[in-house]
Design a protein around this motif. Structure first.
Motif, PDB file in Angstrom:
ATOM      1  N   LEU A  61     -12.026   5.004  -2.466  1.00 19.32           N
ATOM      2  CA  LEU A  61     -12.188   3.551  -2.494  1.00 19.32           C
ATOM      3  C   LEU A  61     -11.216   2.908  -3.472  1.00 19.32           C
ATOM      4  O   LEU A  61     -10.626   1.852  -3.174  1.00 19.32           O
ATOM      5  N   LEU A  62     -11.051   3.524  -4.643  1.00 15.79           N
ATOM      6  CA  LEU A  62     -10.118   2.980  -5.632  1.00 15.79           C
ATOM      7  C   LEU A  62      -8.690   2.985  -5.096  1.00 15.79           C
ATOM      8  O   LEU A  62      -7.956   2.000  -5.250  1.00 15.79           O
ATOM      9  N   SER A  63      -8.299   4.074  -4.432  1.00 15.71           N
ATOM     10  CA  SER A  63      -6.952   4.161  -3.856  1.00 15.71           C
ATOM     11  C   SER A  63      -6.764   3.117  -2.765  1.00 15.71           C
ATOM     12  O   SER A  63      -5.699   2.484  -2.670  1.00 15.71           O
ATOM     13  N   LEU A  64      -7.799   2.932  -1.955  1.00 17.68           N
ATOM     14  CA  LEU A  64      -7.723   1.937  -0.883  1.00 17.68           C
ATOM     15  C   LEU A  64      -7.525   0.531  -1.446  1.00 17.68           C
ATOM     16  O   LEU A  64      -6.683  -0.233  -0.957  1.00 17.68           O
ATOM     17  N   VAL A  65      -8.298   0.188  -2.465  1.00 20.50           N
ATOM     18  CA  VAL A  65      -8.186  -1.141  -3.068  1.00 20.50           C
ATOM     19  C   VAL A  65      -6.806  -1.344  -3.676  1.00 20.50           C
ATOM     20  O   VAL A  65      -6.181  -2.407  -3.513  1.00 20.50           O
ATOM     21  N   ILE A  72      -3.957   0.184  -2.856  1.00 18.60           N
ATOM     22  CA  ILE A  72      -2.947   0.096  -1.796  1.00 18.60           C
ATOM     23  C   ILE A  72      -2.977  -1.273  -1.122  1.00 18.60           C
ATOM     24  O   ILE A  72      -1.934  -1.916  -0.928  1.00 18.60           O
ATOM     25  N   LEU A  73      -4.179  -1.737  -0.783  1.00 21.32           N
ATOM     26  CA  LEU A  73      -4.285  -3.041  -0.123  1.00 21.32           C
ATOM     27  C   LEU A  73      -3.853  -4.170  -1.048  1.00 21.32           C
ATOM     28  O   LEU A  73      -3.194  -5.125  -0.610  1.00 21.32           O
ATOM     29  N   TRP A  74      -4.221  -4.077  -2.318  1.00 21.09           N
ATOM     30  CA  TRP A  74      -3.795  -5.112  -3.261  1.00 21.09           C
ATOM     31  C   TRP A  74      -2.282  -5.111  -3.414  1.00 21.09           C
ATOM     32  O   TRP A  74      -1.658  -6.167  -3.479  1.00 21.09           O
ATOM     33  N   GLY A  75      -1.686  -3.905  -3.486  1.00 21.21           N
ATOM     34  CA  GLY A  75      -0.236  -3.812  -3.602  1.00 21.21           C
ATOM     35  C   GLY A  75       0.475  -4.384  -2.391  1.00 21.21           C
ATOM     36  O   GLY A  75       1.467  -5.124  -2.535  1.00 21.21           O
ATOM     37  N   LEU A  76      -0.020  -4.078  -1.196  1.00 22.97           N
ATOM     38  CA  LEU A  76       0.574  -4.637   0.019  1.00 22.97           C
ATOM     39  C   LEU A  76       0.413  -6.151   0.068  1.00 22.97           C
ATOM     40  O   LEU A  76       1.334  -6.874   0.454  1.00 22.97           O
ATOM     41  N   LEU A 122     -14.632  -0.601   4.912  1.00 20.37           N
ATOM     42  CA  LEU A 122     -15.915  -0.314   4.264  1.00 20.37           C
ATOM     43  C   LEU A 122     -17.026  -0.153   5.300  1.00 20.37           C
ATOM     44  O   LEU A 122     -17.878   0.734   5.168  1.00 20.37           O
ATOM     45  N   LEU A 123     -17.009  -1.000   6.329  1.00 21.74           N
ATOM     46  CA  LEU A 123     -18.040  -0.899   7.361  1.00 21.74           C
ATOM     47  C   LEU A 123     -17.912   0.419   8.122  1.00 21.74           C
ATOM     48  O   LEU A 123     -18.909   1.089   8.399  1.00 21.74           O
TER      49      LEU A 123
END
Length: 344
Positions: free
Chosen positions: A31-35, A37-41, A263-264
């Motif tokens: 979850l931390l990696s996902l957040v 990556i998405l924030w960086g993009l 998340l869903l």
């Protein structure tokens, strides 16, 4: 010296926690990696997105000029004039029937090919099935009450009851803003994807993972919750982006929807209701129908049936805000009353 001993105690406690709860640690890192990556993009697109898009347009224009000046292109154009007229119209960005429709059809074909390949891998028991059981085994060991309750709340957004409530509220909002043709795309996306998922479940007849935390009666592939995460909430994000004139707000809406959809879908694996491939299949089905509904909505917009530039009014903002609060309250009630985990 005291700081060093304190640091050692923290490190020792973290190591003990990781050893005692490896699935929770892996989920937290994921979850931390996902957040991140998405924030960086999101940050990169906000800062550089328009410049990158402009560069791509200039390169495409230069490439187009080079191709048109080549002798091969001129000979082919002279030999097949009708084909080249048809082809040039498909790449004109000025109207919906040109480049936008071409890109939508290409995306639809690509998603359909991915779904077909995923189905083939599942039927032939390819490596994806091994990964499915490995992930299911890890999620089966994750029984932290706070984590489970959080994902029960998240997964409730994909339930039939909450989805129907959202569709009804969108119908009311469309009536207030006098844009009824928007509902065509919404209903095509939600009803079409739901029927497709239901028939796919009957066709593939795949059983769900063992030791599921919630009572579900339908088959496993594809995940209906993952489908609705893209088909319904993706279409709502598309509408919000279309009505918003601010580029930064559009980007943030897109990435917020993307995080919510992931998340869903992840909630279905954490609760051991679906395999990984079920969720991926649901995402692909939802994306396919989302593209269909967006294409239909853009066609209606190009025909003058839909107006995106609407004057802001207190009634509209009040209705939207009240609808969001109502959905959150209904989801909390649904998660607490209707969804009974077998664990507790």
């Amino acid at each position: 010296m005291l700081i060093t001993m304190f640091d050692k105690e923290i490190v020792f406690a973290m190591i003990s926690f990781i050893q005692a709860n490896p699935p929770l640690f892996i989920l937290s890192i994921l979850l931390l990696s996902l957040v991140i990556i998405l924030w960086g993009l999101q940050y990169w697109i906000i800062q550089q997105g328009k410049q990158f898009f402009d560069h791509c347009l200039r390169y495409c224009g230069t490439l187009k000029q080079v191709v048109r000046k080549s002798s091969l292109y001129r000979r082919m154009q002279y030999k097949y004039p009708r084909f080249f007229v048809f082809l040039s119209r498909r790449f004109q960005p000025q109207h919906f029937y040109g480049l936008p429709l071409t890109l939508l059809l290409l995306a639809m074909g690509y998603i359909l090919a991915l779904f077909t390949g995923l189905v083939e891998d599942i039927v032939t028991s390819d490596s994806i099935v091994t990964i499915d059981h490995l992930v299911s085994y890890q999620m089966n060991m994750l029984r932290e009450p706070n984590v489970v309750n959080f994902f029960i709340f998240i997964t409730s957004f994909g339930s039939a009851a909450i989805s129907c409530l959202i569709v009804i509220l969108v119908c009311v909002i469309c009536g207030i803003i006098r844009q009824p043709y928007i509902l065509i795309g919404l209903l095509v996306s939600t009803i079409g994807s739901s029927i497709f998922t239901f028939l796919s479940k009957l066709l593939f007849h795949r059983t769900r993972p063992e030791d599921a935390l919630l009572l579900e009666q339908s088959f496993s592939f594809p995940s209906g919750h993952a489908t609705i995460a893209i088909a319904l909430y993706g279409f709502l994000a598309y509408l919000t982006i279309r009505f918003s004139p601010n580029f930064i707000k559009q980007v943030r809406i897109f990435f917020t929807m993307l995080l919510f959809a992931v998340l869903l879908g992840l909630s279905r694996m954490v609760l051991n209701e679906h395999y990984l491939s079920d969720v991926l299949g649901g995402f692909l089905v939802g994306t396919l129908w989302l593209i269909v509904s967006i294409s239909l909505t853009e066609w209606l917009s190009a025909s003058g049936k839909i107006t995106w530039q609407l004057p802001q009014s207190f009634m509209q903002n009040y209705t939207v805000g009240l609808s969001i609060i109502l959905v959150l309250i209904a989801t909390l009630i649904y998660a607490a009353v209707y969804q009974f985990p077998l664990l507790f």
